[in-house]
Design a protein around this motif. Sequence first.
Motif, PDB file in Angstrom:
ATOM      1  N   SER A 165       8.926 -10.547  12.977  1.00 56.05           N
ATOM      2  CA  SER A 165       8.945 -11.747  12.128  1.00 56.05           C
ATOM      3  C   SER A 165       9.572 -11.456  10.768  1.00 56.05           C
ATOM      4  CB  SER A 165       7.529 -12.264  11.893  1.00 56.05           C
ATOM      5  OG  SER A 165       6.866 -12.433  13.117  1.00 56.05           O
ATOM      6  N   GLN A 166       9.326 -10.258  10.256  1.00 54.02           N
ATOM      7  CA  GLN A 166       9.891  -9.893   8.954  1.00 54.02           C
ATOM      8  C   GLN A 166       9.859  -8.373   8.827  1.00 54.02           C
ATOM      9  OE1 GLN A 166       7.877 -11.815   5.681  1.00 54.02           O
ATOM     10  NE2 GLN A 166       9.625 -11.583   4.306  1.00 54.02           N
ATOM     11  N   ALA A 167      10.916  -7.802   8.280  1.00 63.17           N
ATOM     12  CA  ALA A 167      10.974  -6.352   8.091  1.00 63.17           C
ATOM     13  C   ALA A 167      11.754  -6.061   6.818  1.00 63.17           C
ATOM     14  CB  ALA A 167      11.647  -5.679   9.282  1.00 63.17           C
ATOM     15  N   PHE A 168      11.327  -5.011   6.129  1.00 62.23           N
ATOM     16  CA  PHE A 168      12.023  -4.636   4.898  1.00 62.23           C
ATOM     17  C   PHE A 168      11.582  -3.256   4.455  1.00 62.23           C
ATOM     18  CE2 PHE A 168       8.238  -7.127   3.881  1.00 62.23           C
ATOM     19  CZ  PHE A 168       7.569  -6.332   2.960  1.00 62.23           C
ATOM     20  N   ALA A 169      12.306  -2.715   3.500  1.00 60.60           N
ATOM     21  CA  ALA A 169      11.934  -1.441   2.904  1.00 60.60           C
ATOM     22  C   ALA A 169      11.428  -1.688   1.497  1.00 60.60           C
ATOM     23  CB  ALA A 169      13.141  -0.506   2.863  1.00 60.60           C
TER      24      ALA A 169
ATOM     25  N   ASP B  41       2.401 -17.537  11.544  1.00 56.90           N
ATOM     26  CA  ASP B  41       2.403 -18.438  10.387  1.00 56.90           C
ATOM     27  C   ASP B  41       2.396 -17.702   9.034  1.00 56.90           C
ATOM     28  OD1 ASP B  41      -0.084 -17.331  10.401  1.00 56.90           O
ATOM     29  OD2 ASP B  41      -1.174 -19.204  10.773  1.00 56.90           O
ATOM     30  N   PHE B  42       2.489 -16.384   9.045  1.00 65.80           N
ATOM     31  CA  PHE B  42       2.517 -15.565   7.815  1.00 65.80           C
ATOM     32  C   PHE B  42       1.186 -15.567   7.053  1.00 65.80           C
ATOM     33  CE2 PHE B  42       6.898 -16.242   8.917  1.00 65.80           C
ATOM     34  CZ  PHE B  42       7.460 -14.991   8.728  1.00 65.80           C
ATOM     35  N   MET B  43       0.191 -16.273   7.583  1.00 71.16           N
ATOM     36  CA  MET B  43      -1.136 -16.252   6.953  1.00 71.16           C
ATOM     37  C   MET B  43      -1.892 -15.004   7.406  1.00 71.16           C
ATOM     38  SD  MET B  43      -1.034 -18.953   5.158  1.00 71.16           S
ATOM     39  CE  MET B  43      -2.716 -19.242   4.634  1.00 71.16           C
ATOM     40  N   THR B  44      -1.694 -14.653   8.680  1.00 66.32           N
ATOM     41  CA  THR B  44      -2.202 -13.377   9.186  1.00 66.32           C
ATOM     42  C   THR B  44      -1.005 -12.695   9.851  1.00 66.32           C
ATOM     43  OG1 THR B  44      -2.748 -14.221  11.380  1.00 66.32           O
ATOM     44  CG2 THR B  44      -4.474 -14.370   9.702  1.00 66.32           C
ATOM     45  N   ALA B  45      -1.035 -11.374   9.907  1.00 67.59           N
ATOM     46  CA  ALA B  45       0.094 -10.655  10.499  1.00 67.59           C
ATOM     47  C   ALA B  45      -0.353  -9.295  11.018  1.00 67.59           C
ATOM     48  CB  ALA B  45       1.198 -10.474   9.455  1.00 67.59           C
ATOM     49  N   ASP B  46       0.299  -8.841  12.079  1.00 65.89           N
ATOM     50  CA  ASP B  46       0.068  -7.488  12.590  1.00 65.89           C
ATOM     51  C   ASP B  46       1.296  -6.650  12.325  1.00 65.89           C
ATOM     52  OD1 ASP B  46      -2.469  -7.610  13.671  1.00 65.89           O
ATOM     53  OD2 ASP B  46      -1.726  -8.615  15.495  1.00 65.89           O
TER      54      ASP B  46
ATOM     55  N   ALA C 213      12.965  11.171  -0.842  1.00 63.60           N
ATOM     56  CA  ALA C 213      12.585  12.441  -0.232  1.00 63.60           C
ATOM     57  C   ALA C 213      11.636  12.247   0.950  1.00 63.60           C
ATOM     58  CB  ALA C 213      11.923  13.346  -1.259  1.00 63.60           C
ATOM     59  N   ARG C 214      11.117  11.032   1.103  1.00 63.97           N
ATOM     60  CA  ARG C 214      10.079  10.834   2.106  1.00 63.97           C
ATOM     61  C   ARG C 214      10.069   9.376   2.548  1.00 63.97           C
ATOM     62  NH1 ARG C 214       5.456  14.770   2.481  1.00 63.97           N
ATOM     63  NH2 ARG C 214       6.600  16.042   0.997  1.00 63.97           N
ATOM     64  N   VAL C 215       9.825   9.157   3.860  1.00 63.22           N
ATOM     65  CA  VAL C 215       9.724   7.797   4.402  1.00 63.22           C
ATOM     66  C   VAL C 215       8.377   7.653   5.090  1.00 63.22           C
ATOM     67  CG1 VAL C 215      10.690   6.162   6.078  1.00 63.22           C
ATOM     68  CG2 VAL C 215      12.225   7.590   4.717  1.00 63.22           C
ATOM     69  N   VAL C 216       7.666   6.563   4.794  1.00 63.51           N
ATOM     70  CA  VAL C 216       6.392   6.296   5.462  1.00 63.51           C
ATOM     71  C   VAL C 216       6.429   4.910   6.105  1.00 63.51           C
ATOM     72  CG1 VAL C 216       5.085   7.791   3.893  1.00 63.51           C
ATOM     73  CG2 VAL C 216       5.326   5.350   3.362  1.00 63.51           C
ATOM     74  N   TYR C 217       5.587   4.698   7.114  1.00 62.27           N
ATOM     75  CA  TYR C 217       5.517   3.394   7.770  1.00 62.27           C
ATOM     76  C   TYR C 217       4.167   2.750   7.464  1.00 62.27           C
ATOM     77  CZ  TYR C 217       5.865  -0.268  11.267  1.00 62.27           C
ATOM     78  OH  TYR C 217       5.906  -1.492  11.885  1.00 62.27           O
ATOM     79  N   ASP C 218       4.206   1.510   7.029  1.00 63.09           N
ATOM     80  CA  ASP C 218       3.011   0.779   6.624  1.00 63.09           C
ATOM     81  C   ASP C 218       2.275   0.249   7.866  1.00 63.09           C
ATOM     82  OD1 ASP C 218       1.150  -1.006   5.637  1.00 63.09           O
ATOM     83  OD2 ASP C 218       2.544  -2.048   4.292  1.00 63.09           O
ATOM     84  N   VAL C 219       1.067   0.775   8.130  1.00 64.08           N
ATOM     85  CA  VAL C 219       0.288   0.342   9.302  1.00 64.08           C
ATOM     86  C   VAL C 219      -0.940  -0.455   8.868  1.00 64.08           C
ATOM     87  CG1 VAL C 219       1.107   2.099  10.910  1.00 64.08           C
ATOM     88  CG2 VAL C 219      -0.809   2.630   9.404  1.00 64.08           C
ATOM     89  N   THR C 220      -0.699  -1.436   7.982  1.00 59.51           N
ATOM     90  CA  THR C 220      -1.788  -2.288   7.514  1.00 59.51           C
ATOM     91  C   THR C 220      -1.513  -3.732   7.932  1.00 59.51           C
ATOM     92  OG1 THR C 220      -1.489  -0.954   5.518  1.00 59.51           O
ATOM     93  CG2 THR C 220      -3.297  -2.542   5.530  1.00 59.51           C
ATOM     94  N   SER C 221      -2.511  -4.372   8.504  1.00 59.94           N
ATOM     95  CA  SER C 221      -2.357  -5.773   8.899  1.00 59.94           C
ATOM     96  C   SER C 221      -2.625  -6.680   7.704  1.00 59.94           C
ATOM     97  CB  SER C 221      -3.343  -6.104  10.019  1.00 59.94           C
ATOM     98  OG  SER C 221      -3.037  -5.342  11.157  1.00 59.94           O
ATOM     99  N   LYS C 222      -2.291  -7.949   7.878  1.00 64.86           N
ATOM    100  CA  LYS C 222      -2.665  -8.980   6.896  1.00 64.86           C
ATOM    101  C   LYS C 222      -3.690  -9.884   7.544  1.00 64.86           C
ATOM    102  CE  LYS C 222      -1.081 -13.005   4.323  1.00 64.86           C
ATOM    103  NZ  LYS C 222       0.028 -13.777   3.788  1.00 64.86           N
TER     104      LYS C 222
END
Length: 324
Positions: free
Chosen positions: A244-248, A278-283, A307-316
């Motif tokens: 639905s949406q992706a960014f750095a 609906d962007f109100m909740t997201a996985d 120097a480092r890349v991490v992936y965000d594993v937090t839901s909304k």
Amino acid sequence: NWNMKNFIGTEIERIRQLVGPHAEVIGAVSGGVDSTVAAKLLNEAIGDRFHAILVDNGVMRLNEVETVHKTLTAGLGINLTVVDASEEFLNNLKDVSDPEKKRKIIGNTFIRVFEREAAKITPKAGDEIEFLLQGTLYPDVIESISFKGPSQTIKTHHNVGGLLDDMKLKLIEPLRELFKDEVRELGELMGIPHDLVWRHPFPGPGIAIRILGPVSPPQIEIARKADYIFIEEIRKAGLYDKISQAFACLLPVKSVGVMGDQRTYEQVIALRAIETKDFMTADWFEFDYQFLKTVSRRIVNEVRGVARVVYDVTSKPPATVEWE
Ligand code: XMP
């Protein structure tokens, strides 16, 4: 869909009636689907008597201004003026870290720039600019009715009230009865490129709210390049339409790394990708490890200052989609 085809014809006719033979219309475009579809409807209805303005706020994505310019003018025939106001925006944003302050500054600067540029547009002899185009959708109409009052700080909407007062412009809102999926359908039917129609949403304050801490040209360059690589790899992997949406996001935290035989001490890029209705909740999106490995390697190798890349594993909830 037959209904949407009907809508185009009816709406174009309604716009022509409303505007009449001697009035002209101005409107801001962003490169998003809503403002592009609205602009295309106006272009079909009244041609060059519609004036689109794209404000370059300095915090759009890599190559974005050029791409939007090309698509809207050469591709869609829209009468477009591009205004480079990036210096003004970046000056106003200088040393500002607070997310809501960034939003307010960008919103206010936008209004000032847009008003100034709108005043410079000359209509044809005998015509007058009488209308302001807004890409308002049905859910925005509902939201502004139900969230009236001082508690409405969920999202700071751009408000061009000053312009309406001073120039006595009337509003024209061709999408006000439509939902997002209907706007997309309309866009496809009107020949707007598929990639634009199905684009992920992009916030008005741009990558200024994806650079934590102060926004400066070197930080913008890092955030832009990292984001570009991430989206490019998502497209290559055929995942763009599943997400639905992706960014750095650029985190102004330094961490130690090693490149060749050199010690490095550079910042962190956090990748965010979500699935939502609906962007109100997201996985958060479940990439496979190979994909993440590719993106991480490319960003560290190709973007100076990371120097480092991490992936965000937090839901909304509990996190929001954006980091600010
Ligand atoms: P959050 O971060 O609130 O984001 O979970 C939900 C959706 O809204 C977008 N968003 C914004 N859009 N101006 C905008 O035009 C803003 O200030 C803004 N803040 C968040 C966000 O990109 C996501 O799609």
